[in-house]
Design a protein around this motif. Structure first.
Motif, mmCIF file in Angstrom:
data_model
loop_
_atom_site.group_PDB
_atom_site.id
_atom_site.type_symbol
_atom_site.label_atom_id
_atom_site.label_comp_id
_atom_site.label_asym_id
_atom_site.label_seq_id
_atom_site.Cartn_x
_atom_site.Cartn_y
_atom_site.Cartn_z
ATOM 1 N N UNK A 175 33.003 41.379 16.582
ATOM 2 C CA UNK A 175 32.041 42.330 17.142
ATOM 3 C C UNK A 175 32.741 43.445 17.920
ATOM 4 N N UNK A 176 33.822 43.116 18.619
ATOM 5 C CA UNK A 176 34.573 44.150 19.331
ATOM 6 C C UNK A 176 35.164 45.162 18.351
ATOM 7 N N UNK A 177 35.751 44.660 17.241
ATOM 8 C CA UNK A 177 36.333 45.566 16.253
ATOM 9 C C UNK A 177 35.263 46.472 15.640
ATOM 10 N N UNK A 178 34.125 45.859 15.288
ATOM 11 C CA UNK A 178 33.043 46.638 14.691
ATOM 12 C C UNK A 178 32.539 47.696 15.655
ATOM 13 N N UNK A 179 32.358 47.311 16.903
ATOM 14 C CA UNK A 179 31.849 48.267 17.885
ATOM 15 C C UNK A 179 32.848 49.392 18.114
ATOM 16 N N UNK A 180 34.113 49.049 18.129
ATOM 17 C CA UNK A 180 35.141 50.070 18.320
ATOM 18 C C UNK A 180 35.131 51.067 17.169
ATOM 19 N N UNK A 181 34.935 50.576 15.946
ATOM 20 C CA UNK A 181 34.889 51.475 14.789
ATOM 21 C C UNK A 181 33.707 52.432 14.869
ATOM 22 N N UNK A 182 32.530 51.910 15.199
ATOM 23 C CA UNK A 182 31.341 52.771 15.215
ATOM 24 C C UNK A 182 31.433 53.792 16.343
ATOM 25 N N UNK A 183 31.990 53.396 17.485
ATOM 26 C CA UNK A 183 32.141 54.344 18.587
ATOM 27 C C UNK A 183 33.182 55.394 18.236
ATOM 28 N N UNK A 184 34.272 54.965 17.572
ATOM 29 C CA UNK A 184 35.334 55.899 17.216
ATOM 30 C C UNK A 184 34.844 56.969 16.249
ATOM 31 N N UNK A 185 33.898 56.632 15.412
ATOM 32 C CA UNK A 185 33.371 57.608 14.454
ATOM 33 C C UNK A 185 32.621 58.738 15.149
ATOM 34 N N UNK A 186 32.122 58.462 16.326
ATOM 35 C CA UNK A 186 31.323 59.464 17.035
ATOM 36 C C UNK A 186 31.998 59.976 18.305
ATOM 37 N N UNK A 187 33.204 59.508 18.583
ATOM 38 C CA UNK A 187 33.897 59.884 19.815
ATOM 39 C C UNK A 187 35.322 60.306 19.458
ATOM 40 N N UNK A 188 35.554 61.600 19.401
ATOM 41 C CA UNK A 188 36.854 62.111 18.977
ATOM 42 C C UNK A 188 37.966 61.647 19.919
ATOM 43 N N UNK A 189 37.697 61.632 21.216
ATOM 44 C CA UNK A 189 38.730 61.233 22.168
ATOM 45 C C UNK A 189 39.133 59.776 21.951
ATOM 46 N N UNK A 190 38.134 58.898 21.714
ATOM 47 C CA UNK A 190 38.453 57.501 21.480
ATOM 48 C C UNK A 190 39.231 57.343 20.178
ATOM 49 N N UNK A 191 38.874 58.132 19.152
ATOM 50 C CA UNK A 191 39.613 58.060 17.893
ATOM 51 C C UNK A 191 41.088 58.369 18.127
ATOM 52 N N UNK A 192 41.342 59.391 18.948
ATOM 53 C CA UNK A 192 42.724 59.762 19.233
ATOM 54 C C UNK A 192 43.441 58.637 19.979
ATOM 55 N N UNK A 193 42.742 57.991 20.919
ATOM 56 C CA UNK A 193 43.350 56.891 21.664
ATOM 57 C C UNK A 193 43.688 55.729 20.739
ATOM 58 N N UNK A 194 42.776 55.440 19.800
ATOM 59 C CA UNK A 194 43.022 54.343 18.868
ATOM 60 C C UNK A 194 44.216 54.659 17.980
ATOM 61 N N UNK A 195 44.325 55.922 17.520
ATOM 62 C CA UNK A 195 45.470 56.301 16.691
ATOM 63 C C UNK A 195 46.776 56.158 17.460
ATOM 64 N N UNK A 196 46.763 56.570 18.745
ATOM 65 C CA UNK A 196 47.968 56.428 19.561
ATOM 66 C C UNK A 196 48.348 54.966 19.717
ATOM 67 N N UNK A 197 47.323 54.117 19.898
ATOM 68 C CA UNK A 197 47.587 52.689 20.041
ATOM 69 C C UNK A 197 48.166 52.114 18.756
ATOM 70 N N UNK A 198 47.631 52.538 17.605
ATOM 71 C CA UNK A 198 48.176 52.069 16.333
ATOM 72 C C UNK A 198 49.649 52.489 16.183
ATOM 73 N N UNK A 199 49.931 53.752 16.540
ATOM 74 C CA UNK A 199 51.307 54.239 16.437
ATOM 75 C C UNK A 199 52.232 53.460 17.364
ATOM 76 N N UNK A 200 51.731 53.176 18.589
ATOM 77 C CA UNK A 200 52.553 52.436 19.553
ATOM 78 C C UNK A 200 52.884 51.055 19.037
ATOM 79 N N UNK A 201 51.849 50.350 18.528
ATOM 80 C CA UNK A 201 52.078 49.004 18.018
ATOM 81 C C UNK A 201 52.975 49.031 16.782
ATOM 82 N N UNK A 202 52.785 50.095 15.943
ATOM 83 C CA UNK A 202 53.644 50.213 14.774
ATOM 84 C C UNK A 202 55.093 50.407 15.161
ATOM 85 N N UNK A 203 55.315 51.243 16.186
ATOM 86 C CA UNK A 203 56.677 51.481 16.651
ATOM 87 C C UNK A 203 57.279 50.210 17.231
ATOM 88 N N UNK A 204 56.477 49.458 17.990
ATOM 89 C CA UNK A 204 56.972 48.201 18.547
ATOM 90 C C UNK A 204 57.327 47.217 17.435
#
Length: 369
Positions: A327-356
């Motif tokens: 449910x957390x993942x689903x909610x994060x996806x739906x919010x990210x679709x409508x919140x540009x700032x959150x989308x950017x934060x999620x992308x940064x987090x993905x990049x950070x984890x990928x780099x790690x």
């Protein structure tokens, strides 16, 4: 929408008091009264027109003047409206602020929210005891219910089909474990068991019945109303599912007090910005997470994770944790679709984890090279 739905005392002398009119609504409506408009509550919406109950009775009104760009602001059952005092057709000119609203995401790819009921005090999640309990679906309904700002109630319908009191008690216990802080009431519209307790719980305010088709919502509504106000069809024997008897949302006054909104059966219930609701449904996990070593713990493989420790100790069912994550993942996806700032934060987090992850792989190769 998390504001209280009944902040002031009701105005008992007002003809709309049985529908929830109170002093707060009186004050909100004052500017419209000065324009000669009259108040009413929307009891049904159908293709751009709606039925509105007013002090003079129920009238048919057009919603042409309140068609917003935001689909979340479309006229909905339960809304309080300001409309023309007369005319043919009469028009809804404005809506009073919503105190609460039950919102789900639509199935469209545009990621829009859909308001199923407005200005509600109780969200009654109907679950049939005639079918296998789907605890994850109950958790999904409850997340949206808590997010609405109303008080959730789980009603286990068709209790007469589980005559064994021990078996029924086990089912109730399973749902209570799934729904912390939520009343769980087994009822039977056939025998009447539990209906008095439920009616007393709903006597103060507006309640909306929600659930899958075949959950017994319309039968329950008829039992509470004391009349066959809603059409009912038998469920299919092959799978226990209903036939979507109710096709519109209808608001009706209960004889024991309060009003009831019946809704069509819901095939899907997508989350819509319901992070707070998810946290409330899984309050025990949120409490455990506060004791994790890392503030951003994902409760996956991190050391010092209090949530995983509770799973290992048998204090937290794996199913609950998996449902929480989903449910957390689903909610994060739906919010990210409508919140540009959150989308950017999620992308940064993905990049950070990928780099790690890449750094860890490089270090591993270095150790074994």
């Amino acid at each position: 929408m998390n504001s209280s739905s009944s902040p002031t005392a009701s105005a008992p002398s007002h003809p709309l008091a049985p529908y929830g009119w109170d002093e707060g609504r009186e004050a909100e409506f004052a500017p419209y009264a000065g324009r000669g408009l009259v108040p009413g509550r929307v009891v049904r919406v159908d293709r751009g027109r709606c039925d509105v109950v007013t002090a003079a009775g129920t009238v048919r009104a057009d919603t042409e003047y309140v068609v917003p760009r935001d689909p979340m602001k479309i006229v909905c059952t339960g809304d309080w409206a300001a409309l023309d005092p007369d005319g043919d057709p009469r028009y809804v000119r404005a809506l009073l602020p919503r105190r609460t609203a039950f919102v789900r995401s639509t199935s469209s790819k545009r990621s829009e929210g859909q308001v199923l009921a407005a200005n509600i005090d109780h969200v009654v999640v109907c679950v049939s005891l005639a079918a296998d309990l789907d605890l994850a679906r109950i958790e999904r309904f409850l997340a949206l219910a808590w997010e609405s700002g109303a008080q959730p109630v789980v009603v286990l319908t068709k209790g007469d089909l589980v005559p064994d009191p021990v078996g029924q008690a086990h089912l109730v216990h399973d749902v209570e474990t799934t729904a912390p802080g939520v009343p769980v009431l087994p009822v039977s519209a056939v025998t009447g068991d539990g209906l008095d307790v439920l009616a007393a719980s709903l006597a103060d305010g507006t309640s909306v019945l929600l659930g899958q088709s075949g959950a017994g919502k319309s039968t329950l509504a008829n039992a509470l109303l004391g009349e066959d106000a809603m059409d009912v069809q038998a469920t299919r024997d092959v799978d226990g599912k209903g036939r979507h008897t109710t096709t519109t949302r209808n608001l009706l006054v209960l004889p024991t007090g309060g009003v009831l909104i019946d809704t069509p059966g819901l095939r899907g219930v997508g989350l819509w910005d319901a992070g707070g609701g998810v946290g409330q449904v899984f309050a025990e996990i949120e409490e455990l997470a506060a004791r994790c070593r890392f503030q951003d713990c994902a409760h996956d493989r991190e050391p010092g994770c209090a949530v995983l420790a509770a799973v290992d100790a048998g204090d937290l069912p794996v199913r609950r944790l998996e449902s929480y994550r989903k449910l957390l993942r689903e909610n994060q996806r739906i919010v990210a679709r409508t919140d540009a700032r959150l989308r950017a934060e999620i992308r940064r987090e993905w990049k950070r984890r990928g780099a790690e992850g890449r750094a860890a792989m490089e270090a591993k190769r270095g150790r074994w090279g």
